[in-house]
Design a protein around this motif. Structure first.
Motif, mmCIF file in Angstrom:
data_model
loop_
_atom_site.group_PDB
_atom_site.id
_atom_site.type_symbol
_atom_site.label_atom_id
_atom_site.label_comp_id
_atom_site.label_asym_id
_atom_site.label_seq_id
_atom_site.Cartn_x
_atom_site.Cartn_y
_atom_site.Cartn_z
ATOM 1 N N UNK A 27 0.699 5.029 3.443
ATOM 2 C CA UNK A 27 -0.602 5.679 3.560
ATOM 3 C C UNK A 27 -1.747 4.750 3.163
ATOM 4 N N UNK A 28 -2.802 4.787 3.947
ATOM 5 C CA UNK A 28 -3.997 4.002 3.640
ATOM 6 C C UNK A 28 -4.938 4.743 2.699
ATOM 7 N N UNK A 29 -4.605 5.978 2.379
ATOM 8 C CA UNK A 29 -5.442 6.734 1.445
ATOM 9 C C UNK A 29 -5.219 6.282 0.000
ATOM 10 N N UNK A 30 -4.064 5.713 -0.270
ATOM 11 C CA UNK A 30 -3.785 5.211 -1.614
ATOM 12 C C UNK A 30 -4.255 3.763 -1.717
ATOM 13 N N UNK A 31 -4.948 3.452 -2.825
ATOM 14 C CA UNK A 31 -5.517 2.108 -3.003
ATOM 15 C C UNK A 31 -5.123 1.624 -4.395
ATOM 16 N N UNK A 32 -3.996 0.978 -4.474
ATOM 17 C CA UNK A 32 -3.458 0.601 -5.777
ATOM 18 C C UNK A 32 -4.228 -0.565 -6.385
ATOM 19 N N UNK A 33 -4.099 -0.694 -7.685
ATOM 20 C CA UNK A 33 -4.969 -1.574 -8.458
ATOM 21 C C UNK A 33 -4.787 -3.055 -8.121
ATOM 22 N N UNK A 34 -3.617 -3.433 -7.605
ATOM 23 C CA UNK A 34 -3.364 -4.812 -7.207
ATOM 24 C C UNK A 34 -2.313 -4.824 -6.111
ATOM 25 N N UNK A 35 -2.193 -5.969 -5.437
ATOM 26 C CA UNK A 35 -1.197 -6.088 -4.374
ATOM 27 C C UNK A 35 0.211 -5.910 -4.929
ATOM 28 N N UNK A 36 0.501 -6.538 -6.061
ATOM 29 C CA UNK A 36 1.837 -6.423 -6.653
ATOM 30 C C UNK A 36 2.158 -4.996 -7.068
ATOM 31 N N UNK A 37 1.172 -4.315 -7.671
ATOM 32 C CA UNK A 37 1.393 -2.922 -8.056
ATOM 33 C C UNK A 37 1.591 -2.062 -6.819
ATOM 34 N N UNK A 38 0.833 -2.349 -5.764
ATOM 35 C CA UNK A 38 0.984 -1.605 -4.527
ATOM 36 C C UNK A 38 2.371 -1.755 -3.926
ATOM 37 N N UNK A 39 2.907 -2.973 -3.942
ATOM 38 C CA UNK A 39 4.263 -3.216 -3.426
ATOM 39 C C UNK A 39 5.283 -2.419 -4.231
ATOM 40 N N UNK A 40 5.136 -2.463 -5.558
ATOM 41 C CA UNK A 40 6.081 -1.746 -6.421
ATOM 42 C C UNK A 40 6.070 -0.253 -6.142
ATOM 43 N N UNK A 41 4.884 0.337 -6.094
ATOM 44 C CA UNK A 41 4.795 1.783 -5.930
ATOM 45 C C UNK A 41 5.189 2.222 -4.523
ATOM 46 N N UNK A 42 4.818 1.432 -3.515
ATOM 47 C CA UNK A 42 5.182 1.808 -2.151
ATOM 48 C C UNK A 42 6.700 1.721 -1.934
ATOM 49 N N UNK A 43 7.339 0.711 -2.520
ATOM 50 C CA UNK A 43 8.804 0.622 -2.416
ATOM 51 C C UNK A 43 9.472 1.761 -3.171
ATOM 52 N N UNK A 44 8.941 2.091 -4.331
ATOM 53 C CA UNK A 44 9.501 3.183 -5.121
ATOM 54 C C UNK A 44 9.398 4.514 -4.355
#
Length: 301
Positions: free
Chosen positions: A278-295
């Motif tokens: 989803x493009x509605x979620x904007x995580x605090x950093x690229x690395x955090x985004x990868x972690x949360x999206x994989x989870x």
């Protein structure tokens, strides 16, 4: 103005005196009461709390071990009414202006409102580790909060309007963490979330932290791999279901639709993929985004 500081304590004899003293030494034009719930400690924590209570410096009670999330919510519900409330961990150290800074940010807010701030990372002896918790602005938009949380609960101050709103729903059993829950509820009803980039407390890192910050890059990598693989006993889907059930009448259509997406994301690979991408979620950093999206993709969030 009157503010209640709410602390859940569990086997905290090592650091709790230092934290209590820092809370009692807050400076500003307000009345402060400290309320502590002992979460079934087996060390000297109860004796320490009894000592402070005998000096009329705090109020406390004890109960069964409920773990932090439910223990804090029990405090929220059973504490008398105040103008403002603040969460406090048992092992940190507050700078004298912590409460004053939060009250200045919230005093003109009439509706549900929540303040949060940065914090200085320190070791077990309160020596600086050379950085703050947040290196960039934390995300406080509703969509990202429902999936990531990320607001540091021990910095939170909230007003009576938000406290009363949460109390009307009772103590839910299926939430991730108390601070996570408060932040999402506030955003869900279009409440105001105010972030202060300044640090007004020392966030102590030690071997018994319930929630901590990795000390090195390698520790960060290991923690993120562990988080991706770990399946939360109560995840964001169940928490979203709880919030929908208890506050749907107070939410707008977009908020309800998004919570329904999060609540049902585990039903199929397709729904997991949609939320993860989803493009509605904007995580605090690229690395955090990868972690949360994989989870999320693995159904573990």
């Amino acid at each position: 103005m009157r503010i209640a500081v709410l602390m859940s304590a569990y086997n905290g004899e090592k650091y709790i005196r230092e934290q209590i003293n820092s809370i009692l030494e807050q400076e500003g034009e307000f009345e402060l009461d400290l309320w502590v719930r002992d979460d079934g400690s087996s060390d000297q924590t109860k004796q320490i709390l009894h000592e402070y209570a005998n000096q009329q410096k705090l109020h406390w009670y004890t109960g069964e071990n409920m773990r932090p999330a439910r223990s804090f919510l029990h405090l929220v519900q059973h504490c008398p009414e105040y103008d403002f409330y603040a969460f406090a961990d048992q092992d940190d150290y507050w700078m004298p202006d912590k409460i004053k800074a939060g009250l200045l940010a919230l005093e003109k807010e009439a509706g549900p409102a929540l303040y949060c701030a940065n914090a200085e990372l320190v070791d077990s002896k309160l020596q600086s580790l050379g950085r703050n918790v947040y290196r960039s602005l934390p995300r406080t938009d509703f969509e990202t909060l429902t999936c990531a949380g990320g607001i540091l609960g021990c910095t939170m101050i909230f007003n009576q309007a938000l406290r009363n709103l949460v109390c009307e729903g009772g103590i839910p059993s299926e939430i991730v963490l108390h601070d996570f829950y408060f932040a999402v509820v506030c955003a869900a009803v279009d409440g105001r979330i105010v972030y202060d980039p300044n640090a007004h407390m020392k966030y102590r890192q030690h071997e018994n932290n319930v929630v901590g910050v990795p000390a090195s890059r390698w520790e960060t990598v290991k923690a993120r791999i562990r988080d991706i693989r770990y399946q939360e006993p109560v995840g964001v889907a169940k928490q979203a279901q709880t919030i929908l059930r208890q506050f749907a009448e107070l939410m707008g259509t977009e908020q309800k639709e998004w919570l329904a997406v999060v609540a049902g994301y585990k039903t199929s690979l397709w729904t997991r993929m949609k939320l993860a991408a989803s493009r509605k979620t904007r995580y605090v950093s690229k690395n955090m985004g990868i972690k949360l999206r994989l989870s999320i993709l693995l159904g573990n969030r």
